[in-house]
Design an enzyme around this catalytic site. Structure first.
Site, PDB file in Angstrom:
ATOM      1  N   ASP A   9       0.786  -1.246   0.000  1.00 42.91           N
ATOM      2  CA  ASP A   9       0.000   0.000   0.000  1.00 42.91           C
ATOM      3  C   ASP A   9       0.822   1.303   0.000  1.00 42.91           C
ATOM      4  O   ASP A   9       0.516   2.232   0.755  1.00 42.91           O
ATOM      5  CB  ASP A   9      -0.940   0.027   1.215  1.00 42.91           C
ATOM      6  CG  ASP A   9      -1.958  -1.099   1.219  1.00 42.91           C
ATOM      7  OD1 ASP A   9      -1.854  -2.001   0.366  1.00 42.91           O
ATOM      8  OD2 ASP A   9      -2.840  -1.091   2.095  1.00 42.91           O
ATOM      9  N   ASP A  51      -4.713  -0.678  -1.479  1.00 42.28           N
ATOM     10  CA  ASP A  51      -6.074  -0.453  -1.023  1.00 42.28           C
ATOM     11  C   ASP A  51      -6.859   0.017  -2.243  1.00 42.28           C
ATOM     12  O   ASP A  51      -6.381   0.865  -3.005  1.00 42.28           O
ATOM     13  CB  ASP A  51      -6.052   0.663   0.034  1.00 42.28           C
ATOM     14  CG  ASP A  51      -6.512   0.200   1.399  1.00 42.28           C
ATOM     15  OD1 ASP A  51      -6.635  -1.006   1.633  1.00 42.28           O
ATOM     16  OD2 ASP A  51      -6.753   1.086   2.253  1.00 42.28           O
ATOM     17  N   HIS A  53     -10.683   0.859  -2.693  1.00 44.24           N
ATOM     18  CA  HIS A  53     -12.026   0.894  -2.114  1.00 44.24           C
ATOM     19  C   HIS A  53     -13.068   1.466  -3.067  1.00 44.24           C
ATOM     20  O   HIS A  53     -12.782   2.400  -3.830  1.00 44.24           O
ATOM     21  CB  HIS A  53     -12.028   1.745  -0.846  1.00 44.24           C
ATOM     22  CG  HIS A  53     -11.171   1.201   0.263  1.00 44.24           C
ATOM     23  ND1 HIS A  53     -11.329  -0.071   0.767  1.00 44.24           N
ATOM     24  CD2 HIS A  53     -10.144   1.758   0.962  1.00 44.24           C
ATOM     25  CE1 HIS A  53     -10.452  -0.270   1.733  1.00 44.24           C
ATOM     26  NE2 HIS A  53      -9.711   0.809   1.862  1.00 44.24           N
ATOM     27  N   HIS A  70     -10.348   7.248   1.530  1.00 42.23           N
ATOM     28  CA  HIS A  70      -8.980   7.099   1.007  1.00 42.23           C
ATOM     29  C   HIS A  70      -8.942   5.987  -0.030  1.00 42.23           C
ATOM     30  O   HIS A  70      -9.747   5.063   0.001  1.00 42.23           O
ATOM     31  CB  HIS A  70      -7.999   6.769   2.140  1.00 42.23           C
ATOM     32  CG  HIS A  70      -8.296   5.455   2.811  1.00 42.23           C
ATOM     33  ND1 HIS A  70      -9.208   5.339   3.818  1.00 42.23           N
ATOM     34  CD2 HIS A  70      -7.828   4.211   2.576  1.00 42.23           C
ATOM     35  CE1 HIS A  70      -9.279   4.073   4.204  1.00 42.23           C
ATOM     36  NE2 HIS A  70      -8.462   3.354   3.461  1.00 42.23           N
ATOM     37  N   LYS A  95      -7.134  -4.914  -2.734  1.00 48.07           N
ATOM     38  CA  LYS A  95      -7.889  -5.403  -1.579  1.00 48.07           C
ATOM     39  C   LYS A  95      -8.823  -4.312  -1.073  1.00 48.07           C
ATOM     40  O   LYS A  95      -8.637  -3.143  -1.399  1.00 48.07           O
ATOM     41  CB  LYS A  95      -6.940  -5.855  -0.464  1.00 48.07           C
ATOM     42  CG  LYS A  95      -6.016  -4.754   0.021  1.00 48.07           C
ATOM     43  CD  LYS A  95      -4.976  -5.298   0.968  1.00 48.07           C
ATOM     44  CE  LYS A  95      -4.001  -4.242   1.411  1.00 48.07           C
ATOM     45  NZ  LYS A  95      -4.603  -3.058   2.045  1.00 48.07           N
ATOM     46  N   CYS A 139      -2.151  -2.535   7.754  1.00 52.48           N
ATOM     47  CA  CYS A 139      -2.044  -3.484   6.651  1.00 52.48           C
ATOM     48  C   CYS A 139      -0.742  -4.286   6.673  1.00 52.48           C
ATOM     49  O   CYS A 139      -0.741  -5.458   6.315  1.00 52.48           O
ATOM     50  CB  CYS A 139      -2.238  -2.761   5.317  1.00 52.48           C
ATOM     51  SG  CYS A 139      -3.928  -2.130   5.164  1.00 52.48           S
TER      52      CYS A 139
HETATM   53 ZN    ZN Z   1      -8.395   1.219   3.497  1.00 54.43          ZN
END
Ligand code: ZN
Length: 188
Positions: A9, A51, A53, A70, A95, A139
């Protein structure tokens, strides 16, 4: 012994100027670039998680989670830090893409084709994973703990991680939990 470097990340929103900036988050970039070069030169594999999302995830405060918005899919904040130089052939795994998922662990991440990190590591015969990136207390920690659960030797690259530290001791507690789970710590 087959090794893999897992770059966790290293995204704009987790670096200074981002919406969930980790203090000194960008300090991991050059260190990880050097690790990535060395791993590839040694014939090891490099994977990078991100990440990724949706806008309406329960991970975010406005939907009951604990985090500001974020790393929304396909936005600049979700892009890797511009100075991160991932070697050719680096596999990128996403993810937290499901609205119900936090996606803390790299072991929840999948390639665009749906291949999981565990499948990649097993297919390449990897036994040892080296983990760096952001953030130590979320993470990175979750990824290291899942690596241990799945039977890998796990090495935390302490000079290549930074923590959110909602409480000032969170990163140290996270490292202690990783060591407790059998992870090794390398200072490079
Ligand atoms: Zn996140």
């Amino acid at each position: 012994v087959a090794k893999a470097l897992i770059v966790v990340d290293v995204q704009n929103d987790f670096c200074p100027g981002g919406t969930l900036a980790v203090p000194e988050g960008d300090a991991v970039v050059d260190v990880l670039n050097a690790y990535a070069r060395d791993f590839v030169a040694a014939g090891a594999i490099v994977v990078a998680t991100r990440d990724w999302h949706p806008t309406d995830t329960r991970h975010f405060q406005q939907f009951g989670g604990i985090w500001p918005v974020h790393c929304v899919q396909d936005t600049p904040g979700a892009a890797f830090h511009p100075n991160l130089t991932l070697p050719e052939g680096t596999l990128v795994l996403s993810k937290g893409a499901h609205p119900e998922a936090d996606g803390y662990s790299g072991f929840e991440a999948r390639t665009a084709e749906g291949v999981s990190l565990l499948e990649i590591l097993q297919k390449r015969g990897v036994s040892d994973v080296y983990v760096g990136g952001l953030a130590t207390d979320y993470c990175v920690k979750a990824t290291v703990l899942d690596a241990r659960k799945n039977g890998f030797r796990a090495v935390l690259l302490r000079n290549a991680v930074r923590g959110v530290n909602l409480q000032p001791w969170d990163s140290e507690q996270a490292i202690a939990a990783m060591v407790q789970a059998g992870a090794d710590v390398s200072d490079g």
